[in-house]
Motif scaffolding. Structure first.
Motif, PDB file in Angstrom:
ATOM      1  N   GLN A 117       0.719  14.132   5.898  1.00  0.00           N
ATOM      2  CA  GLN A 117       0.286  13.706   7.232  1.00  0.00           C
ATOM      3  C   GLN A 117      -0.248  12.276   7.201  1.00  0.00           C
ATOM      4  OE1 GLN A 117      -2.545  16.630   8.532  1.00  0.00           O
ATOM      5  NE2 GLN A 117      -0.971  17.884   9.524  1.00  0.00           N
ATOM      6  N   GLY A 118      -0.982  11.923   6.164  1.00  0.00           N
ATOM      7  CA  GLY A 118      -1.506  10.554   6.022  1.00  0.00           C
ATOM      8  C   GLY A 118      -0.379   9.541   5.880  1.00  0.00           C
ATOM      9  N   GLU A 119       0.615   9.894   5.091  1.00  0.00           N
ATOM     10  CA  GLU A 119       1.758   8.992   4.909  1.00  0.00           C
ATOM     11  C   GLU A 119       2.540   8.841   6.209  1.00  0.00           C
ATOM     12  OE1 GLU A 119       4.156  10.083   1.566  1.00  0.00           O
ATOM     13  OE2 GLU A 119       2.431  10.117   0.214  1.00  0.00           O
ATOM     14  N   ALA A 162       1.309   9.125   9.221  1.00  0.00           N
ATOM     15  CA  ALA A 162       0.493   8.292  10.105  1.00  0.00           C
ATOM     16  C   ALA A 162       0.642   6.820   9.725  1.00  0.00           C
ATOM     17  CB  ALA A 162      -0.966   8.733  10.033  1.00  0.00           C
ATOM     18  N   GLU A 163       0.664   6.519   8.428  1.00  0.00           N
ATOM     19  CA  GLU A 163       0.836   5.134   7.970  1.00  0.00           C
ATOM     20  C   GLU A 163       2.213   4.601   8.363  1.00  0.00           C
ATOM     21  OE1 GLU A 163       0.128   1.473   6.165  1.00  0.00           O
ATOM     22  OE2 GLU A 163      -1.269   3.053   6.755  1.00  0.00           O
ATOM     23  N   LEU A 164       3.234   5.439   8.213  1.00  0.00           N
ATOM     24  CA  LEU A 164       4.587   5.025   8.611  1.00  0.00           C
ATOM     25  C   LEU A 164       4.665   4.755  10.109  1.00  0.00           C
ATOM     26  CD1 LEU A 164       6.874   7.343   6.456  1.00  0.00           C
ATOM     27  CD2 LEU A 164       6.642   4.864   6.300  1.00  0.00           C
ATOM     28  N   ARG A 165       4.023   5.630  10.898  1.00  0.00           N
ATOM     29  CA  ARG A 165       4.002   5.414  12.354  1.00  0.00           C
ATOM     30  C   ARG A 165       3.317   4.096  12.692  1.00  0.00           C
ATOM     31  NH1 ARG A 165       2.070  10.774  13.320  1.00  0.00           N
ATOM     32  NH2 ARG A 165       3.906  12.062  13.500  1.00  0.00           N
ATOM     33  N   ARG A 166       2.191   3.825  12.040  1.00  0.00           N
ATOM     34  CA  ARG A 166       1.462   2.583  12.298  1.00  0.00           C
ATOM     35  C   ARG A 166       2.325   1.369  11.949  1.00  0.00           C
ATOM     36  NH1 ARG A 166      -0.942  -1.334   9.927  1.00  0.00           N
ATOM     37  NH2 ARG A 166      -0.608  -0.520   7.834  1.00  0.00           N
ATOM     38  N   ARG A 167       2.975   1.436  10.799  1.00  0.00           N
ATOM     39  CA  ARG A 167       3.845   0.329  10.392  1.00  0.00           C
ATOM     40  C   ARG A 167       5.012   0.137  11.362  1.00  0.00           C
ATOM     41  NH1 ARG A 167       4.473   0.417   3.835  1.00  0.00           N
ATOM     42  NH2 ARG A 167       2.256   0.134   3.345  1.00  0.00           N
ATOM     43  N   ASP A 227       4.984   0.943  14.546  1.00  0.00           N
ATOM     44  CA  ASP A 227       4.432   0.370  15.775  1.00  0.00           C
ATOM     45  C   ASP A 227       4.207  -1.135  15.632  1.00  0.00           C
ATOM     46  OD1 ASP A 227       4.476   2.793  17.071  1.00  0.00           O
ATOM     47  OD2 ASP A 227       2.351   3.251  16.682  1.00  0.00           O
TER      48      ASP A 227
END
Length: 85
Positions: free
Chosen positions: A11-13, A15-20, A22
């Protein structure tokens, strides 16, 4: 219910992929907006230059007219010098 550490890591990864994604999407949109603005400005400048060129073409004297006017002026000066002395 216990939290699986592997599940939390995934889930953390994600979320990081989504942020990147965006951030990258925002960068691409910003770049496209900038290119669009520059294209509009360039088109506007091109239209202004075309208008100026058209104005200059309409106000310039044709080469034949300048040549004839220079020849007449030279003839007048030659006649004035011949009869004036």
């Amino acid at each position: 219910m216990t939290a699986d550490p592997e599940h939390l890591a995934v889930q953390g990864e994600l979320a990081e992929l989504r942020r990147r994604m965006d951030v990258a999407h925002a960068r691409v949109e910003g770049g496209l907006a900038l290119l669009s603005h520059r294209t509009e400005e360039t088109a506007k400048e091109l239209e202004d230059l075309n208008a100026r060129l058209t104005t200059l073409e309409h106000t310039r004297w044709p080469l034949q007219s300048v040549t004839a006017l220079t020849a007449v002026a030279a003839l007048v000066v030659a006649v004035w010098q011949a009869f004036g002395r």
